[in-house]
Design an enzyme around this catalytic site. Structure first.
Site, PDB file in Angstrom:
ATOM      1  N   GLU A 130       0.795  -1.239   0.000  1.00  0.00           N
ATOM      2  CA  GLU A 130       0.000   0.000   0.000  1.00  0.00           C
ATOM      3  C   GLU A 130       0.825   1.286   0.000  1.00  0.00           C
ATOM      4  O   GLU A 130       0.589   2.180   0.802  1.00  0.00           O
ATOM      5  CB  GLU A 130      -0.995  -0.043   1.177  1.00  0.00           C
ATOM      6  CG  GLU A 130      -1.873  -1.284   1.107  1.00  0.00           C
ATOM      7  CD  GLU A 130      -2.794  -1.481   2.313  1.00  0.00           C
ATOM      8  OE1 GLU A 130      -2.814  -0.630   3.217  1.00  0.00           O
ATOM      9  OE2 GLU A 130      -3.505  -2.498   2.333  1.00  0.00           O
ATOM     10  N   GLU A 235      -6.419 -10.560  -1.515  1.00  0.00           N
ATOM     11  CA  GLU A 235      -7.281 -10.297  -0.344  1.00  0.00           C
ATOM     12  C   GLU A 235      -8.748 -10.218  -0.744  1.00  0.00           C
ATOM     13  O   GLU A 235      -9.498  -9.358  -0.288  1.00  0.00           O
ATOM     14  CB  GLU A 235      -6.848  -8.983   0.346  1.00  0.00           C
ATOM     15  CG  GLU A 235      -5.373  -8.959   0.720  1.00  0.00           C
ATOM     16  CD  GLU A 235      -4.958  -7.750   1.559  1.00  0.00           C
ATOM     17  OE1 GLU A 235      -5.832  -7.010   2.043  1.00  0.00           O
ATOM     18  OE2 GLU A 235      -3.745  -7.564   1.729  1.00  0.00           O
TER      19      GLU A 235
HETATM   20  O1  9MR Z   1      -7.744  -8.038   8.252  1.00  0.00           O
HETATM   21  C1  9MR Z   1      -6.772  -7.262   8.932  1.00  0.00           C
HETATM   22  C2  9MR Z   1      -7.337  -6.756  10.255  1.00  0.00           C
HETATM   23  O2  9MR Z   1      -7.576  -7.838  11.144  1.00  0.00           O
HETATM   24  C3  9MR Z   1      -6.351  -5.772  10.882  1.00  0.00           C
HETATM   25  O3  9MR Z   1      -6.950  -5.182  12.010  1.00  0.00           O
HETATM   26  C4  9MR Z   1      -5.961  -4.714   9.875  1.00  0.00           C
HETATM   27  C5  9MR Z   1      -4.894  -3.802  10.413  1.00  0.00           C
HETATM   28  O4  9MR Z   1      -3.680  -4.496  10.576  1.00  0.00           O
HETATM   29  O5  9MR Z   1      -5.448  -5.297   8.691  1.00  0.00           O
HETATM   30  C6  9MR Z   1      -6.377  -6.098   8.047  1.00  0.00           C
HETATM   31  O6  9MR Z   1      -5.793  -6.620   6.855  1.00  0.00           O
HETATM   32  C7  9MR Z   1      -5.430  -5.645   5.879  1.00  0.00           C
HETATM   33  C8  9MR Z   1      -4.200  -6.161   5.163  1.00  0.00           C
HETATM   34  O7  9MR Z   1      -3.178  -6.442   6.089  1.00  0.00           O
HETATM   35  C9  9MR Z   1      -3.725  -5.176   4.121  1.00  0.00           C
HETATM   36  N1  9MR Z   1      -4.782  -4.786   3.192  1.00  0.00           N
HETATM   37  C10 9MR Z   1      -6.047  -4.387   3.798  1.00  0.00           C
HETATM   38  C11 9MR Z   1      -6.513  -5.449   4.802  1.00  0.00           C
HETATM   39  C12 9MR Z   1      -7.868  -5.085   5.364  1.00  0.00           C
HETATM   40  O8  9MR Z   1      -7.755  -3.906   6.109  1.00  0.00           O
END
Ligand code: 9MR
Length: 346
Positions: A130, A235
């Site tokens: 990102e 994802e």
């Molecule tokens: O699903 C993840 C959630 O449990 C966490 O709180 C969050 C912050 O670390 O991250 C979520 O996963 C993200 C991923 O790591 C990167 N792309 C977006 C995902 C959804 O927010």
């Protein structure tokens, strides 16, 4: 995974209850349906490297061991991100920002320590996550501000040196948005020009029922495929709930206040919405199978609806239905739609 075995891997992001095998029902489901896994949170910097001299590998080790036990392709997520990274990383210990040299040394130490530990066991890494804004420009993250644009080059170089055989990916969301996609293409080209080999693009594919248009999903895959990159859908999920502002972003910093009309399916998903979800998954997998030659993997961001981050984002405590298995781990009509897409492609 059987239905798509000649096309691409099928994966899920896992949480600790799943990979430590506390949730036996889901372990059975994972073994049956998926051949690759991603750690939803346990390899993020704040979890695996909480303090300058402290690495905490307990859960990450369990995750990798679980994947090996089941014979799954094990993915690492994520090495360099602006989010879920402790403040100390970007500071000098005296309250001032870290210097470029200090931050580069930290980045090198982090990547070498984590990637070397799982060398030959984690097959692919989301190296940078990102880094782009919606308009395609580079996000003004502490990485960019302190190190400068070459932080991306360095991150890939460090990861390549630590495990020359691992696949290395750049991972981002909303690449269906053409401006952001152009930014990602420009970024990959710049990395190439700097001598960095990026093996694949991770296109997160957090989508909604109606948006983005399916043509934009297709254009994203072909654009990166044409660059010679392996396309990894990293994802995947389909948001089912309304939002106050239709920002179309998956940026975790975006938050909205709760209200009952924004949680319409708390008592269950009506059949019409269930069918809409199946239709959406069907059209998405029709595109994936059409371009299977470009796609290495399709990973869902969770196993069952109850696990999904979308129950808590951008509004906490909602009841969302973004995946193929319901809260009781039973298959939904959307699973049939996905399997039909595989059959129709034969
Ligand atoms: O699903 C993840 C959630 O449990 C966490 O709180 C969050 C912050 O670390 O991250 C979520 O996963 C993200 C991923 O790591 C990167 N792309 C977006 C995902 C959804 O927010």
């Amino acid at each position: 995974k059987e239905a798509f075995k000649d096309k691409f891997l099928i994966g899920a992001a896992l949480n600790p209850a799943q990979f430590t095998e506390q949730n036996a029902t889901q372990v059975t489901l994972i073994a049956r349906h998926f051949n690759t896994i991603t750690p939803e949170n346990v390899m993020k910097w704040e979890k695996i490297h909480p303090a300058p001299d402290q690495f905490d590998f307990d859960l990450a080790d369990r995750y990798v061991e679980f994947g090996e036990k089941l014979g799954l392709v094990v993915i690492g997520h994520t090495l360099i991100w602006h989010s879920q990274t402790p403040r100390w990383v970007f500071e000098d210990g005296k309250g001032s920002p870290a210097s470029r040299d200090l931050l580069l040394a930290r980045m090198s130490n982090h990547i070498h320590t984590v990637v070397s530990r799982y060398k030959g066991r984690v097959q692919g890494w989301d190296v940078v996550n990102e880094a782009l804004n919606e308009d395609g420009s580079l996000r003004q993250s502490p990485w960019l501000k302190i190190i400068g644009e070459d932080y991306l080059v360095k991150a890939f170089e460090f990861a390549r040196a630590a495990d020359p055989k691992a696949e290395l990916y750049y991972n981002d969301f909303s690449l269906e948005n053409s401006a952001k996609r152009q930014g990602a293409i420009a970024l990959i080209k710049k990395l190439k020009a700097a001598g960095v080999k990026v093996d694949g693009i991770g296109t997160q594919t957090h989508v909604r029922l109606q948006t983005p248009a399916i043509q934009d999903v297709e254009d994203t895959i072909t654009a990166f495929g044409d660059l010679g990159l392996k396309v990894m859908v990293t994802e995947l999920d389909v948001e089912m709930l309304p939002r106050r502002a239709n920002s179309g972003t998956a940026d975790i910093s975006h938050r909205e206040a709760s209200s009952p009309e924004l949680n319409p399916y708390a008592a269950g998903l009506p059949d019409s919405a269930q069918q809409e979800l199946a239709r959406r998954y069907g059209e998405i997998f029709a595109v994936f199978t059409k371009h299977a030659d470009k796609i290495g993997r399709v990973t869902f961001w969770g196993v069952s609806d109850g696990d999904s981050w979308l129950n808590d984002w951008p509004i906490r405590g909602r009841t969302n239905y973004p995946l193929l298995f319901d809260r009781n781990n039973r298959p939904k009509p959307a699973l049939d739609a996905v399997l039909n897409a595989a059959r129709n492609a034969q």
